[in-house]
Design a protein around this motif. Structure first.
Motif, mmCIF file in Angstrom:
data_model
loop_
_atom_site.group_PDB
_atom_site.id
_atom_site.type_symbol
_atom_site.label_atom_id
_atom_site.label_comp_id
_atom_site.label_asym_id
_atom_site.label_seq_id
_atom_site.Cartn_x
_atom_site.Cartn_y
_atom_site.Cartn_z
ATOM 1 N N PRO A 82 0.025 -0.684 -15.208
ATOM 2 C CA PRO A 82 0.799 0.231 -14.050
ATOM 3 C C PRO A 82 0.438 1.074 -14.334
ATOM 4 O O PRO A 82 -0.698 2.140 -14.152
ATOM 5 N N LYS A 83 0.427 1.682 -12.414
ATOM 6 C CA LYS A 83 -0.303 3.289 -11.910
ATOM 7 C C LYS A 83 0.269 4.343 -12.290
ATOM 8 O O LYS A 83 -0.301 5.276 -12.389
ATOM 9 N N ARG A 84 1.876 4.187 -12.744
ATOM 10 C CA ARG A 84 2.481 5.064 -13.496
ATOM 11 C C ARG A 84 2.076 5.661 -15.013
ATOM 12 O O ARG A 84 1.944 7.006 -14.913
ATOM 13 N N PHE A 85 0.806 4.687 -15.603
ATOM 14 C CA PHE A 85 0.586 5.568 -16.530
ATOM 15 C C PHE A 85 -1.316 5.349 -15.809
ATOM 16 O O PHE A 85 -1.674 6.068 -16.683
ATOM 17 N N LEU A 86 -1.495 5.113 -15.528
ATOM 18 C CA LEU A 86 -3.618 4.601 -15.196
ATOM 19 C C LEU A 86 -4.117 6.649 -14.907
ATOM 20 O O LEU A 86 -4.401 6.339 -15.057
ATOM 21 N N VAL A 87 -3.059 6.430 -13.686
ATOM 22 C CA VAL A 87 -3.367 7.741 -12.414
ATOM 23 C C VAL A 87 -3.444 8.736 -13.438
ATOM 24 O O VAL A 87 -4.363 9.781 -14.361
ATOM 25 N N PRO A 88 -2.283 8.751 -14.714
ATOM 26 C CA PRO A 88 -2.152 10.165 -15.835
ATOM 27 C C PRO A 88 -3.381 10.291 -16.280
ATOM 28 O O PRO A 88 -3.804 11.058 -17.277
ATOM 29 N N MET A 89 -3.734 8.972 -16.675
ATOM 30 C CA MET A 89 -4.350 8.945 -17.769
ATOM 31 C C MET A 89 -5.906 9.193 -17.432
ATOM 32 O O MET A 89 -6.521 10.022 -17.899
ATOM 33 N N ILE A 148 -5.634 17.413 -11.570
ATOM 34 C CA ILE A 148 -5.085 17.149 -10.252
ATOM 35 C C ILE A 148 -5.630 16.725 -9.307
ATOM 36 O O ILE A 148 -5.916 15.535 -8.293
ATOM 37 N N ALA A 149 -7.315 17.460 -9.111
ATOM 38 C CA ALA A 149 -8.050 16.701 -8.493
ATOM 39 C C ALA A 149 -8.561 15.274 -9.171
ATOM 40 O O ALA A 149 -8.552 14.032 -7.728
ATOM 41 N N SER A 150 -8.429 14.752 -10.299
ATOM 42 C CA SER A 150 -8.905 13.209 -10.316
ATOM 43 C C SER A 150 -7.967 12.631 -10.356
ATOM 44 O O SER A 150 -7.960 11.241 -10.055
ATOM 45 N N SER A 151 -6.862 12.889 -10.575
ATOM 46 C CA SER A 151 -5.695 12.021 -9.970
ATOM 47 C C SER A 151 -5.274 11.725 -8.786
ATOM 48 O O SER A 151 -5.169 10.415 -8.652
ATOM 49 N N VAL A 152 -5.015 12.725 -7.982
ATOM 50 C CA VAL A 152 -4.781 12.478 -6.632
ATOM 51 C C VAL A 152 -6.461 11.300 -6.016
ATOM 52 O O VAL A 152 -6.240 10.409 -5.401
ATOM 53 N N GLY A 153 -7.387 11.849 -6.461
ATOM 54 C CA GLY A 153 -8.513 11.173 -6.267
ATOM 55 C C GLY A 153 -8.473 9.371 -6.809
ATOM 56 O O GLY A 153 -8.791 8.529 -6.331
ATOM 57 N N MET A 154 -7.707 9.359 -7.925
ATOM 58 C CA MET A 154 -7.536 7.541 -8.518
ATOM 59 C C MET A 154 -6.504 6.972 -7.646
ATOM 60 O O MET A 154 -6.480 5.995 -7.205
ATOM 61 N N LEU A 155 -5.633 7.666 -7.229
ATOM 62 C CA LEU A 155 -4.667 7.641 -6.472
ATOM 63 C C LEU A 155 -5.110 6.639 -5.052
ATOM 64 O O LEU A 155 -4.938 5.554 -4.398
ATOM 65 N N VAL A 156 -6.218 7.565 -4.395
ATOM 66 C CA VAL A 156 -6.395 7.374 -3.012
ATOM 67 C C VAL A 156 -7.405 6.086 -3.617
ATOM 68 O O VAL A 156 -8.047 5.251 -2.596
ATOM 69 N N ARG A 157 -8.011 5.665 -4.989
ATOM 70 C CA ARG A 157 -9.156 4.865 -4.977
ATOM 71 C C ARG A 157 -8.393 3.331 -4.820
ATOM 72 O O ARG A 157 -8.776 2.541 -4.567
ATOM 73 N N LEU A 158 -6.618 2.836 -5.550
ATOM 74 C CA LEU A 158 -6.152 2.301 -5.696
ATOM 75 C C LEU A 158 -5.775 2.080 -4.033
ATOM 76 O O LEU A 158 -5.446 0.630 -4.069
ATOM 77 N N PHE A 159 -5.305 3.082 -3.511
ATOM 78 C CA PHE A 159 -4.723 2.675 -2.303
ATOM 79 C C PHE A 159 -5.568 2.030 -1.399
ATOM 80 O O PHE A 159 -4.976 0.556 -1.053
ATOM 81 N N ILE A 160 -7.254 2.835 -1.590
ATOM 82 C CA ILE A 160 -8.479 1.161 -0.969
ATOM 83 C C ILE A 160 -8.056 0.327 -1.093
ATOM 84 O O ILE A 160 -8.925 -0.605 -0.523
ATOM 85 N N ALA A 161 -8.628 0.043 -2.796
ATOM 86 C CA ALA A 161 -8.732 -1.070 -2.917
ATOM 87 C C ALA A 161 -7.563 -2.517 -3.282
ATOM 88 O O ALA A 161 -7.839 -3.026 -2.909
ATOM 89 N N LYS A 162 -6.706 -1.682 -2.696
ATOM 90 C CA LYS A 162 -5.144 -2.302 -2.472
ATOM 91 C C LYS A 162 -5.446 -3.511 -1.229
ATOM 92 O O LYS A 162 -4.923 -4.661 -1.053
ATOM 93 N N HIS A 163 -6.155 -2.261 0.087
ATOM 94 C CA HIS A 163 -6.404 -2.738 1.112
ATOM 95 C C HIS A 163 -7.619 -4.042 1.651
ATOM 96 O O HIS A 163 -8.010 -3.779 2.842
ATOM 97 N N HIS A 164 -8.639 -3.122 -0.181
ATOM 98 C CA HIS A 164 -9.989 -3.905 0.236
ATOM 99 C C HIS A 164 -10.538 -4.248 0.540
ATOM 100 O O HIS A 164 -11.697 -4.627 1.837
ATOM 101 N N VAL A 165 -10.991 -2.819 1.174
ATOM 102 C CA VAL A 165 -12.317 -2.200 1.941
ATOM 103 C C VAL A 165 -13.296 -2.107 0.991
ATOM 104 O O VAL A 165 -13.128 -2.096 0.023
ATOM 105 N N ASN A 166 -14.781 -2.381 1.428
ATOM 106 C CA ASN A 166 -15.536 -2.071 1.384
ATOM 107 C C ASN A 166 -15.506 -1.308 -0.221
ATOM 108 O O ASN A 166 -15.505 -0.177 0.049
ATOM 109 N N LEU A 167 -15.998 -1.471 -1.236
ATOM 110 C CA LEU A 167 -15.947 -0.536 -2.746
ATOM 111 C C LEU A 167 -16.839 0.268 -2.220
ATOM 112 O O LEU A 167 -16.891 1.521 -3.307
ATOM 113 N N LEU A 168 -18.111 0.655 -1.148
ATOM 114 C CA LEU A 168 -19.156 1.761 -1.199
ATOM 115 C C LEU A 168 -18.376 2.808 0.159
ATOM 116 O O LEU A 168 -17.989 3.509 -0.479
#
Length: 252
Positions: free
Chosen positions: A115-122, A146-166
């Motif tokens: 779950p995102k609520r566990f993955l992001v803070p870890m 803070i920076a890495s948690s926000v970055g992971m949130l962004v990464r998951l959000f973009i991945a959810k919309h199937h954007v190119n991995l690069l």
């Protein structure tokens, strides 16, 4: 063995090989599991040819050959699925599963993620731990978290919309570093470099690189080089994002 039975077994074995490759198994393991499963289900032999985005499997029974080709579409690394397919192979070798049971078990396999609520803070905690190991002060550690948690949130959000991995890696690196470099612009830490270095460690494609080296060492040069190239492109995409963020922040 009837031709229909050989067809069914071949289709099931190639499906297992396809899943193993799609979810991050190295080529040697894919070959081993495919051959063992095929023999356990009654095939005479199984030969497998693996490339960067496809596989060709040939089964042989009493001189009759069947060859099938499958395209590989990566779904991300998921060792749970790889372990489950290995377990199915082991139980088939022990005689507990037949073809119908193998088909049923394989069809039930679904990728599960934390779950995102566990993955992001870890992820934030792991990057903050690296910052601490590098010698960062408490403010630098908090900024890294803070920076890495926000970055992971962004990464998951973009991945959810199937954007190119690069593109995903470049944008994630940009946003993560843009936040981490606040230590330079606001006098809150004595070690402003460390949050910038530690917060993007989540983007290091370690597993693909390990698989690439493993494949090349074990003789699967084509697949290994392709995986190495993909991991290198991901690293370069991250570098592009980091560079753009640093230029925007006036650090370059």
């Amino acid at each position: 063995m009837y031709a229909d039975s050989q067809n069914d077994i071949t289709r099931q074995v190639v499906r297992v090989a396809q899943l193993l490759l799609a979810y991050g198994a190295d080529s040697e393991l894919v070959e081993e599991i495919s051959q063992r499963l095929g023999l356990a289900l009654g095939l005479g032999s199984v030969e497998l040819s693996i490339s960067s985005n496809s596989l060709v499997l040939t089964s042989l029974v009493h001189g009759r050959c069947i060859t099938t080709t499958r395209r590989i579409r990566e779904h991300g690394i998921n060792m749970t699925i790889v372990c489950e397919l290995q377990r199915i192979c082991l139980l088939t070798e022990k005689g507990l599963y037949g073809l119908s049971e193998v088909r049923k078990r394989v069809n039930r396999i679904e990728p599960r993620s934390y779950p995102k609520r566990f993955l992001v803070p870890m992820i934030g905690l792991s990057c903050a731990s690296f910052c601490h190991l590098f010698g960062g002060d408490i403010t630098a550690i908090l900024l890294t978290f803070i920076a890495s948690s926000v970055g992971m949130l962004v990464r998951l959000f973009i991945a959810k919309h199937h954007v190119n991995l690069l593109v995903n890696f470049a944008i994630t690196a940009f946003i993560t570093v843009a936040i981490a470099q606040l230590g330079y612009h606001i006098d809150i830490t004595a070690t402003p470099k460390l949050p910038m270095a530690a917060s993007v460690l989540m983007l290091v494609p370690g597993f693909p690189m390990i698989n690439a080296i493993s494949d090349m060492v074990k003789g699967h040069l084509n697949v290994g080089i392709a995986r190495w190239g993909h991991a290198t492109l991901l690293t370069m995409a991250s570098v592009v994002g980091i560079t753009m963020a640093m230029q925007l922040g006036g650090l370059l």
